[in-house]
Enzyme design. Structure first.
Site, PDB file in Angstrom:
ATOM      1  N   ARG A 125      33.482  20.189  42.280  1.00 15.74           N
ATOM      2  CA  ARG A 125      32.040  20.009  42.405  1.00 15.74           C
ATOM      3  C   ARG A 125      31.309  21.318  42.101  1.00 15.74           C
ATOM      4  NH1 ARG A 125      32.077  17.427  48.358  1.00 15.74           N
ATOM      5  NH2 ARG A 125      33.856  18.867  48.478  1.00 15.74           N
ATOM      6  N   LYS A 157      31.474  23.856  48.876  1.00 19.33           N
ATOM      7  CA  LYS A 157      32.385  24.153  49.980  1.00 19.33           C
ATOM      8  C   LYS A 157      32.160  25.561  50.517  1.00 19.33           C
ATOM      9  CE  LYS A 157      34.920  21.969  51.633  1.00 19.33           C
ATOM     10  NZ  LYS A 157      34.667  21.081  52.804  1.00 19.33           N
ATOM     11  N   TYR A 204      28.203  23.740  52.617  1.00 19.19           N
ATOM     12  CA  TYR A 204      28.982  23.239  53.749  1.00 19.19           C
ATOM     13  C   TYR A 204      29.783  24.409  54.313  1.00 19.19           C
ATOM     14  CZ  TYR A 204      28.099  18.388  52.337  1.00 19.19           C
ATOM     15  OH  TYR A 204      27.511  17.191  52.027  1.00 19.19           O
ATOM     16  N   HIS A 234      31.267  24.264  58.090  1.00 20.90           N
ATOM     17  CA  HIS A 234      32.249  23.756  59.053  1.00 20.90           C
ATOM     18  C   HIS A 234      32.908  24.908  59.818  1.00 20.90           C
ATOM     19  CE1 HIS A 234      31.823  19.743  57.375  1.00 20.90           C
ATOM     20  NE2 HIS A 234      32.040  20.222  56.163  1.00 20.90           N
ATOM     21  N   GLU A 277      25.890  20.684  56.877  1.00 18.77           N
ATOM     22  CA  GLU A 277      26.314  19.646  57.829  1.00 18.77           C
ATOM     23  C   GLU A 277      25.555  19.648  59.147  1.00 18.77           C
ATOM     24  OE1 GLU A 277      29.132  23.130  58.652  1.00 18.77           O
ATOM     25  OE2 GLU A 277      28.226  22.185  56.883  1.00 18.77           O
ATOM     26  N   VAL A 287      35.456  10.567  63.424  1.00 17.78           N
ATOM     27  CA  VAL A 287      34.672  11.061  64.547  1.00 17.78           C
ATOM     28  C   VAL A 287      33.886  12.296  64.132  1.00 17.78           C
ATOM     29  CG1 VAL A 287      34.797  11.995  66.882  1.00 17.78           C
ATOM     30  CG2 VAL A 287      36.337  10.159  66.176  1.00 17.78           C
ATOM     31  N   ASP A 332      37.672  18.382  58.403  1.00 18.63           N
ATOM     32  CA  ASP A 332      36.769  19.509  58.159  1.00 18.63           C
ATOM     33  C   ASP A 332      36.313  20.154  59.460  1.00 18.63           C
ATOM     34  OD1 ASP A 332      36.585  19.909  55.444  1.00 18.63           O
ATOM     35  OD2 ASP A 332      35.024  18.421  55.152  1.00 18.63           O
TER      36      ASP A 332
END
Length: 369
Positions: free
Chosen positions: A15, A75, A94, A96, A118, A239, A270
């Protein structure tokens, strides 16, 4: 503002932070966009495509980081990229962070301003920049699960749909959010027997209405999770606790008692994963086996369908990119509370409560006051 788009370097990550159409919008807003050469090749966009919309092509990631005020990625920055960040530079990607102490420490030490896709919110309490990739990952989870159930991969040798005279697979989806709903849509389309487990009764009611009773919706308790996981051929972990480490809802003991050759797809990996036996894998080596249960735990699942994923992501991120560039990050963050919720690290301080709690850092809530 000077916006930088480096080429993604995570294993099998194709990406790119901005597609040519997004770059064109930024240029029309008066900004300069630096794109690392071949950054878009994984989604079928050439350097010439970027040049045609006004981007400047540079030869290396180092050149991008040196010239840009804001780095837009997909990422989380890898170790070599984190070393290129500088104090006051804006990073939008992102991240995480909750399960990733090493990255968090490097970003703190960089002095950069780090906004995580996120944890950006909206007026409905949703996560608009996570949603498009959650849709992709949810739909991909059935492909991954079908792959993991093949006998050659260590699976039970079960076809999700079954055939006439042979029962379909039992699919258990833990978490009824965007990922879980999209996983269920695919599972129902494949004629599997589908159970969704969630702790939010209103979510369960909505899913029951959406699927008109075709899906069994179960309230989440330890007993329910154990019962349905042990009966499952495929378990999909969906979840999400925004910004925080995922709770371990499926234990090692449950894994030991699952059907031999059953499969797990932990989409929550992640954020650390919701299966106790999960650990991150890559598209190079996506599965491993614990107690005869096949685990698929690829941390960047949507990267495998890079073109679809990138365009879907850009549709969501572009308004925020333009807001940050047009107003500058301080004004953008102070005037948009939802964007402010995306601020995870600010010049050496952890500004997301869940990340601070997970990793034991002081939580600072008023850095822009």
């Amino acid at each position: 503002m000077k916006i930088g788009i480096p080429k993604e370097i995570k294993v099998h990550e194709y990406r790119v932070g901005m597609v040519p159409a997004s770059v064109k919008e930024a240029v029309l807003h008066g900004h300069t966009v630096y794109v690392e050469t071949l950054a878009g090749v994984g989604i079928g966009c050439s350097d010439e495509d970027y040049i045609a919309v006004g981007a400047q092509i540079v030869s290396s990631a180092q050149a991008v980081f040196e010239q840009a005020d804001m780095i837009v990625k997909v990422k989380e920055p890898q170790s070599s990229e984190r070393m290129l960040l500088r104090k006051g530079q804006l990073l939008f990607a992102y991240l995480h962070l909750a399960p990733d102490r090493e990255q968090t420490e490097d970003l703190i030490n960089s002095g950069a301003v780090c906004i995580a896709y996120e944890t950006v919110t909206d007026d409905n309490g949703q996560l608009p920049l996570l949603a498009p990739m959650s849709e992709v990952a949810g739909r991909m989870s059935l492909q991954a699960g079908a792959f993991a159930l093949e006998k050659s991969r260590g699976g039970r040798g079960i076809l999700l749909a079954g055939v006439a005279g042979v029962a379909p697979a039992n699919v258990v989806i833990i978490g009824g959010g965007v990922v879980g709903m999209n996983a269920a849509q695919m599972a129902v389309g494949l004629r599997a027997n589908v159970v969704i487990i969630d702790r939010n009764l209103e979510v369960l009611r909505q899913l029951d209405r959406l699927f008109s009773g075709v899906v069994t919706c179960i309230y989440s308790t330890n007993d329910a999770i154990e019962k349905y996981v042990l009966a499952a051929d495929l378990v999909i972990g969906c979840v999400l606790v925004a910004g925080a480490k995922a709770p371990k809802l499926v234990t090692k003991e449950m894994i030991q008692r699952m059907k031999s050759g059953a499969a797990i797809v932990d989409v929550a990996i992640d954020q650390g994963g919701c299966i106790e036996t999960s650990h991150p894998t890559t598209h190079d080596n996506p599965t491993y086996i614990v107690d005869n249960v096949v685990h698929y735990c690829v941390a960047n699942m949507p990267g495998a369908v890079a073109r679809t994923s990138t365009f879907a992501l850009n549709n969501a991120t572009l308004p925020y990119i333009l807001q940050l560039a047009d107003l500058g990050y301080k004004t953008a963050l102070t005037t948009n509370k939802h964007l402010l919720n995306g601020l995870n690290i600010y010049q050496g301080q952890v500004t997301n409560y869940s990340v601070a709690q997970a990793l034991g850092y002081p939580y600072i809530s008023s850095v822009l006051a």
